[in-house]
Design a protein around this motif. Structure first.
Motif, PDB file in Angstrom:
ATOM      1  N   VAL A 172       0.900  -1.169  -0.013  1.00 20.35           N
ATOM      2  CA  VAL A 172       0.095   0.158  -0.045  1.00 20.35           C
ATOM      3  C   VAL A 172       0.875   1.329  -0.048  1.00 20.35           C
ATOM      4  CG1 VAL A 172      -1.954   1.277   1.217  1.00 20.35           C
ATOM      5  CG2 VAL A 172      -1.721  -1.026   1.065  1.00 20.35           C
ATOM      6  N   ILE A 173       1.603   1.417   0.831  1.00 23.19           N
ATOM      7  CA  ILE A 173       2.653   2.452   0.924  1.00 23.19           C
ATOM      8  C   ILE A 173       3.554   2.819  -0.021  1.00 23.19           C
ATOM      9  CG2 ILE A 173       4.625   3.521   2.305  1.00 23.19           C
ATOM     10  CD1 ILE A 173       2.906   2.634   4.778  1.00 23.19           C
ATOM     11  N   PHE A 174       4.297   1.353  -0.547  1.00 26.12           N
ATOM     12  CA  PHE A 174       5.046   1.471  -1.747  1.00 26.12           C
ATOM     13  C   PHE A 174       4.480   2.156  -3.049  1.00 26.12           C
ATOM     14  CE2 PHE A 174       6.401  -0.791  -5.711  1.00 26.12           C
ATOM     15  CZ  PHE A 174       7.761  -0.375  -5.235  1.00 26.12           C
ATOM     16  N   LEU A 175       3.125   1.571  -3.186  1.00 26.41           N
ATOM     17  CA  LEU A 175       2.335   2.202  -4.251  1.00 26.41           C
ATOM     18  C   LEU A 175       2.069   3.406  -4.498  1.00 26.41           C
ATOM     19  CD1 LEU A 175      -0.285  -0.968  -5.028  1.00 26.41           C
ATOM     20  CD2 LEU A 175       1.302  -0.127  -6.603  1.00 26.41           C
ATOM     21  N   SER A 176       1.548   3.879  -3.069  1.00 25.55           N
ATOM     22  CA  SER A 176       1.261   5.483  -2.975  1.00 25.55           C
ATOM     23  C   SER A 176       2.574   6.348  -3.116  1.00 25.55           C
ATOM     24  CB  SER A 176       0.501   5.652  -1.926  1.00 25.55           C
ATOM     25  OG  SER A 176      -0.669   5.208  -1.584  1.00 25.55           O
ATOM     26  N   SER A 177       3.657   5.986  -2.430  1.00 23.60           N
ATOM     27  CA  SER A 177       4.904   6.744  -2.521  1.00 23.60           C
ATOM     28  C   SER A 177       5.228   6.932  -3.987  1.00 23.60           C
ATOM     29  CB  SER A 177       5.854   6.108  -1.772  1.00 23.60           C
ATOM     30  OG  SER A 177       6.173   4.825  -2.028  1.00 23.60           O
ATOM     31  N   ASN A 178       5.223   5.587  -4.852  1.00 27.86           N
ATOM     32  CA  ASN A 178       5.538   5.806  -6.319  1.00 27.86           C
ATOM     33  C   ASN A 178       4.496   6.623  -6.964  1.00 27.86           C
ATOM     34  OD1 ASN A 178       8.134   4.061  -6.985  1.00 27.86           O
ATOM     35  ND2 ASN A 178       7.161   2.941  -5.562  1.00 27.86           N
ATOM     36  N   ALA A 179       3.347   6.526  -6.775  1.00 26.04           N
ATOM     37  CA  ALA A 179       2.507   7.631  -7.722  1.00 26.04           C
ATOM     38  C   ALA A 179       2.674   8.990  -7.107  1.00 26.04           C
ATOM     39  CB  ALA A 179       0.943   7.312  -7.160  1.00 26.04           C
ATOM     40  N   LEU A 180       3.203   9.181  -6.002  1.00 25.42           N
ATOM     41  CA  LEU A 180       3.201  10.568  -5.510  1.00 25.42           C
ATOM     42  C   LEU A 180       4.235  11.038  -6.324  1.00 25.42           C
ATOM     43  CD1 LEU A 180       1.973  12.786  -3.709  1.00 25.42           C
ATOM     44  CD2 LEU A 180       3.548  11.803  -1.791  1.00 25.42           C
ATOM     45  N   SER A 181       5.708  10.194  -6.210  1.00 33.53           N
ATOM     46  CA  SER A 181       6.846  10.781  -7.028  1.00 33.53           C
ATOM     47  C   SER A 181       6.522  11.058  -8.443  1.00 33.53           C
ATOM     48  CB  SER A 181       7.883   9.507  -6.743  1.00 33.53           C
ATOM     49  OG  SER A 181       8.025   9.540  -5.525  1.00 33.53           O
ATOM     50  N   MET A 182       5.636  10.150  -9.137  1.00 34.87           N
ATOM     51  CA  MET A 182       5.639  10.426 -10.491  1.00 34.87           C
ATOM     52  C   MET A 182       4.515  11.663 -10.655  1.00 34.87           C
ATOM     53  SD  MET A 182       4.695   6.525 -11.574  1.00 34.87           S
ATOM     54  CE  MET A 182       5.801   5.046 -11.180  1.00 34.87           C
ATOM     55  N   MET A 183       3.751  12.058  -9.711  1.00 36.64           N
ATOM     56  CA  MET A 183       2.775  13.091  -9.987  1.00 36.64           C
ATOM     57  C   MET A 183       3.776  14.314  -9.877  1.00 36.64           C
ATOM     58  SD  MET A 183      -0.727  12.289  -8.159  1.00 36.64           S
ATOM     59  CE  MET A 183      -0.822  10.718  -7.588  1.00 36.64           C
ATOM     60  N   GLN A 184       4.540  14.552  -8.790  1.00 31.87           N
ATOM     61  CA  GLN A 184       5.638  15.676  -8.877  1.00 31.87           C
ATOM     62  C   GLN A 184       6.386  15.694 -10.420  1.00 31.87           C
ATOM     63  OE1 GLN A 184       9.763  15.638  -7.204  1.00 31.87           O
ATOM     64  NE2 GLN A 184       8.974  17.107  -5.802  1.00 31.87           N
ATOM     65  N   ASN A 185       6.872  14.637 -11.006  1.00 32.26           N
ATOM     66  CA  ASN A 185       7.493  14.841 -12.103  1.00 32.26           C
ATOM     67  C   ASN A 185       6.302  15.553 -13.184  1.00 32.26           C
ATOM     68  OD1 ASN A 185      10.467  13.717 -12.324  1.00 32.26           O
ATOM     69  ND2 ASN A 185       9.379  12.611 -10.809  1.00 32.26           N
ATOM     70  N   TYR A 186       5.125  14.628 -13.023  1.00 33.69           N
ATOM     71  CA  TYR A 186       4.241  14.873 -14.046  1.00 33.69           C
ATOM     72  C   TYR A 186       3.883  16.147 -14.021  1.00 33.69           C
ATOM     73  CZ  TYR A 186       0.226  14.525 -17.204  1.00 33.69           C
ATOM     74  OH  TYR A 186      -0.838  14.417 -18.015  1.00 33.69           O
ATOM     75  N   ASP A 187       3.820  16.997 -12.950  1.00 30.64           N
ATOM     76  CA  ASP A 187       3.413  18.376 -12.657  1.00 30.64           C
ATOM     77  C   ASP A 187       4.402  19.163 -13.289  1.00 30.64           C
ATOM     78  OD1 ASP A 187       2.178  20.704 -11.845  1.00 30.64           O
ATOM     79  OD2 ASP A 187       2.961  20.288  -9.603  1.00 30.64           O
ATOM     80  N   VAL A 188       5.682  18.953 -13.231  1.00 26.55           N
ATOM     81  CA  VAL A 188       6.758  19.801 -13.627  1.00 26.55           C
ATOM     82  C   VAL A 188       7.226  19.831 -14.900  1.00 26.55           C
ATOM     83  CG1 VAL A 188       9.272  20.474 -13.021  1.00 26.55           C
ATOM     84  CG2 VAL A 188       7.552  19.906 -11.157  1.00 26.55           C
ATOM     85  N   TYR A 189       7.252  18.443 -15.512  1.00 25.20           N
ATOM     86  CA  TYR A 189       7.579  18.088 -16.697  1.00 25.20           C
ATOM     87  C   TYR A 189       6.775  17.582 -17.802  1.00 25.20           C
ATOM     88  CZ  TYR A 189      12.035  18.104 -13.963  1.00 25.20           C
ATOM     89  OH  TYR A 189      13.058  18.869 -13.214  1.00 25.20           O
ATOM     90  N   GLY A 190       5.560  16.984 -17.275  1.00 25.53           N
ATOM     91  CA  GLY A 190       4.409  16.534 -18.117  1.00 25.53           C
ATOM     92  C   GLY A 190       4.990  15.358 -18.672  1.00 25.53           C
ATOM     93  N   GLU A 191       4.751  15.141 -20.022  1.00 25.40           N
ATOM     94  CA  GLU A 191       4.991  13.733 -20.403  1.00 25.40           C
ATOM     95  C   GLU A 191       6.610  13.643 -20.955  1.00 25.40           C
ATOM     96  OE1 GLU A 191       2.834  10.962 -20.929  1.00 25.40           O
ATOM     97  OE2 GLU A 191       0.990  11.819 -20.460  1.00 25.40           O
ATOM     98  N   LYS A 192       6.971  14.571 -20.730  1.00 27.47           N
ATOM     99  CA  LYS A 192       8.400  14.710 -21.158  1.00 27.47           C
ATOM    100  C   LYS A 192       9.445  13.914 -20.293  1.00 27.47           C
ATOM    101  CE  LYS A 192       8.027  18.964 -23.347  1.00 27.47           C
ATOM    102  NZ  LYS A 192       8.384  20.493 -23.469  1.00 27.47           N
ATOM    103  N   THR A 193       9.174  12.382 -20.296  1.00 30.78           N
ATOM    104  CA  THR A 193       9.983  11.630 -19.211  1.00 30.78           C
ATOM    105  C   THR A 193      11.441  11.740 -19.173  1.00 30.78           C
ATOM    106  OG1 THR A 193       9.618   9.791 -20.652  1.00 30.78           O
ATOM    107  CG2 THR A 193       7.790  10.183 -19.047  1.00 30.78           C
ATOM    108  N   GLY A 194      11.792  12.202 -20.314  1.00 33.24           N
ATOM    109  CA  GLY A 194      13.356  12.482 -20.256  1.00 33.24           C
ATOM    110  C   GLY A 194      13.961  13.229 -19.178  1.00 33.24           C
ATOM    111  N   SER A 195      13.136  14.160 -18.490  1.00 34.01           N
ATOM    112  CA  SER A 195      13.590  14.877 -17.549  1.00 34.01           C
ATOM    113  C   SER A 195      13.309  14.475 -16.094  1.00 34.01           C
ATOM    114  CB  SER A 195      12.960  16.394 -17.888  1.00 34.01           C
ATOM    115  OG  SER A 195      13.299  17.142 -18.675  1.00 34.01           O
TER     116      SER A 195
END
Length: 541
Positions: A172-195
């Motif tokens: 549970v915590i593992f999934l939520s923490s990874n989703a949260l990390s991805m959301m920070q990246n998505y907020d700042v960089y969007g779909e440009k996953t190279g960053s």
């Protein structure tokens, strides 16, 4: 707060799986969405484990986007939360006369319900592009999952509890923490996953982009001229005699553009008040600080009592507002943790209110909160929690510990509890005055070396607190900040100051793990950028 928490290594807890089947196994080649999972997991703290786990847990079409990966994680999280709630229910059923274990299980059931609610809001927000809301809600969901794990930690001793803790940690915590990390990246960089990369904070030199609109244009406040829907008074002649009765009368799930206003007339109300999750947009209007007083004395010294449940007033329903009243916990310093006010209300506004206690007076527990012209008094960690909260024009007062205060004491004003670098949480103090009560200052002046006060200490690994343009009086020690235990969190916290004044503001002798906020980044902590205040106050401006 129990001091043993300092020993928890939260980075490992949140970003790694504790079971072999989730750790460093080759990803499933049969999953057509594997390439997208690979890209999305670059935004986690442990890409290899993340990729292995998600390749087994979610299935995506070949042309899936990273936002769909995040959505899929949230779907699995909801399913796993149901399993976790079932495990907590089994613990409760098996606890019999064990008061502490029963209380921990009930707390788990409560906070996991809140977590599921916030996960579902996050799932709805992402497709609408409401990424700031999604991050706030996902961060709270993770905090509630950790709260359950932590509650069980202190009553462990059975296989049921051990299994539940392991499942919370590894899944549970593992999934939520990874989703949260991805959301920070998505907020700042969007779909440009190279960053994309692991979540970062100010300690890594990372500052999130700020809004182009740095001016005013909005006013965070309790609206003036509100008409009461119900009244409360002790002497009769009102709608209700207790505050809780008035809260119970509020409609469930009220429309977002409406308020339920409770006028609490002058008097002392000795009661425990709870504003539930379904009670949205409730407003408490008092007759003034010290005139309208809600008071209680619950504390962790009582059997089966937790810090979370000790609050005199506890609020969960979103959009809560309060003005012109006092909330107290009178348990005394020898009772240790004893909360006056606990807030889990997103978009809450607290104005001209007073909070009085000793240890853990104000539990600003989660989500986005705004405190304007308030008075907050206590001694040990008396403003604490894991919310994104702004305190503006507030009077912060250190009170003496009444147990042999002449022998000296060390007090911390704040103890922020961010557990993950992707959580958009922290305490921001703007234009506040930090001083001591008359009684405390008499002790301080008699022996300054024995009576030391600090701006804060790190309750959790990613603790974040800043003081901006505040007046810090002489009681604030020249170090500024104090450690929790040895070097715990000193490399990951962010404690910042900017343009403060007063005898306690000299930054030349501060501890080397605190920071001066660069002028170009001060706007990151505005109400607009830090809690998105310009968006969620429009309906009532």
């Amino acid at each position: 707060m129990a001091s043993a928490l300092f020993a928890i290594t939260l980075l490992a807890l949140l970003l790694c799986s504790s079971t072999a089947r989730h750790h460093k196994q080759p990803p499933s080649a049969g999953n057509p969405g594997h390439d997208t999972i690979h890209e999305a997991c670059k935004g986690s703290g442990d890409p290899v484990t993340c990729e292995s786990f998600l390749s087994k847990s979610i299935h995506l079409p070949p042309n899936a986007t990273v936002s769909q990966v995040i959505q899929s994680i949230l779907v699995v999280s909801s399913e796993d939360l149901e399993k976790a709630k079932g495990m907590a229910k089994n613990i409760l059923d098996a606890s019999g006369g064990n008061l502490n274990r029963s209380a921990a299980a009930r707390t788990c059931l409560e906070v996991l319900h809140y977590s599921d609610y916030r996960i579902n809001l996050t799932k709805d927000a992402l497709p609408r592009g409401e990424i700031k809301d999604a991050r706030a809600w996902a961060g709270a969901a993770l905090a509630y999952q950790y709260d359950c794990w932590s509650a069980l930690k202190y009553v462990n001793g059975t296989d049921l509890v051990d299994d539940a803790m392991s499942f919370l940690n590894s899944t549970v915590i593992f999934l939520s923490s990874n989703a949260l990390s991805m959301m920070q990246n998505y907020d700042v960089y969007g779909e440009k996953t190279g960053s994309w990369g692991p979540p970062r904070t100010e300690r890594d030199g990372f500052w999130e982009p700020v809004s182009d609109h740095s001016g005013s244009g909005f006013n965070l406040r309790v609206p003036a001229g509100l008409k009461a829907d119900v009244t409360v008074c002790k002497s009769g002649g009102c709608t209700y005699k207790t505050v809780q009765e008035a809260v119970n009368a509020a409609p469930d799930d009220i429309d977002s553009g409406k308020l339920f206003v409770v006028h609490i007339k002058a008097g002392v109300y000795e009661e425990t008040v709870r504003v539930g999750l379904e009670k949205r947009n409730v407003v408490f209007l008092g007759d003034g600080m010290g005139k309208t007083v809600i008071t209680g004395s619950m504390n962790v010294g009582q059997p089966g009592m937790s810090t979370f449940n000790s609050a005199t007033v506890g609020v969960v329903g979103d959009g809560f507002m309060a003005s012109d009243l006092t909330i107290k916990n009178t348990a005394g310093p020898d009772a240790h943790q004893a909360v006056a006010f606990r807030c889990d209300s997103d978009h809450s506004i607290i104005q001209n209110c007073e909070f009085v206690g000793n240890q853990d007076t104000l539990y600003s527990h989660s989500l986005r909160q705004y405190y304007k012209s308030c008075r907050i008094q206590g001694n040990v960690d008396f403003i604490f929690g894991n919310s994104a909260a702004i305190f503006q024009d507030c009077l912060i007062l250190v009170a003496p510990r009444q147990i042999n205060p002449e022998k000296g004491e060390k007090n911390a004003v704040t103890a922020h509890g961010r557990i993950h670098p992707g959580q958009p949480t922290g305490f921001v103090f703007q234009n506040c005055l930090v001083n001591g009560t008359d009684a405390y200052m008499a002790l301080y002046h008699s022996n300054p070396k024995a009576h030391r006060s600090y701006l804060g200490r790190p309750w959790k690994e990613y603790s974040r607190t800043v003081f901006i343009r505040c007046r810090l009086e002489s009681l604030i020690n020249s170090d500024g900040w104090m450690p929790w235990q040895e070097d715990f969190a000193l490399k990951t916290l962010y404690y910042g100051e900017f343009a403060n004044s007063g005898l306690g503001s000299d930054s030349s002798k501060r501890v080397d793990w605190s920071s001066l906020i660069p002028a170009k980044h001060v706007e990151s902590y505005s109400a607009r950028n830090f809690i998105q205040g310009d968006q969620w106050t429009r309906a009532f401006s």
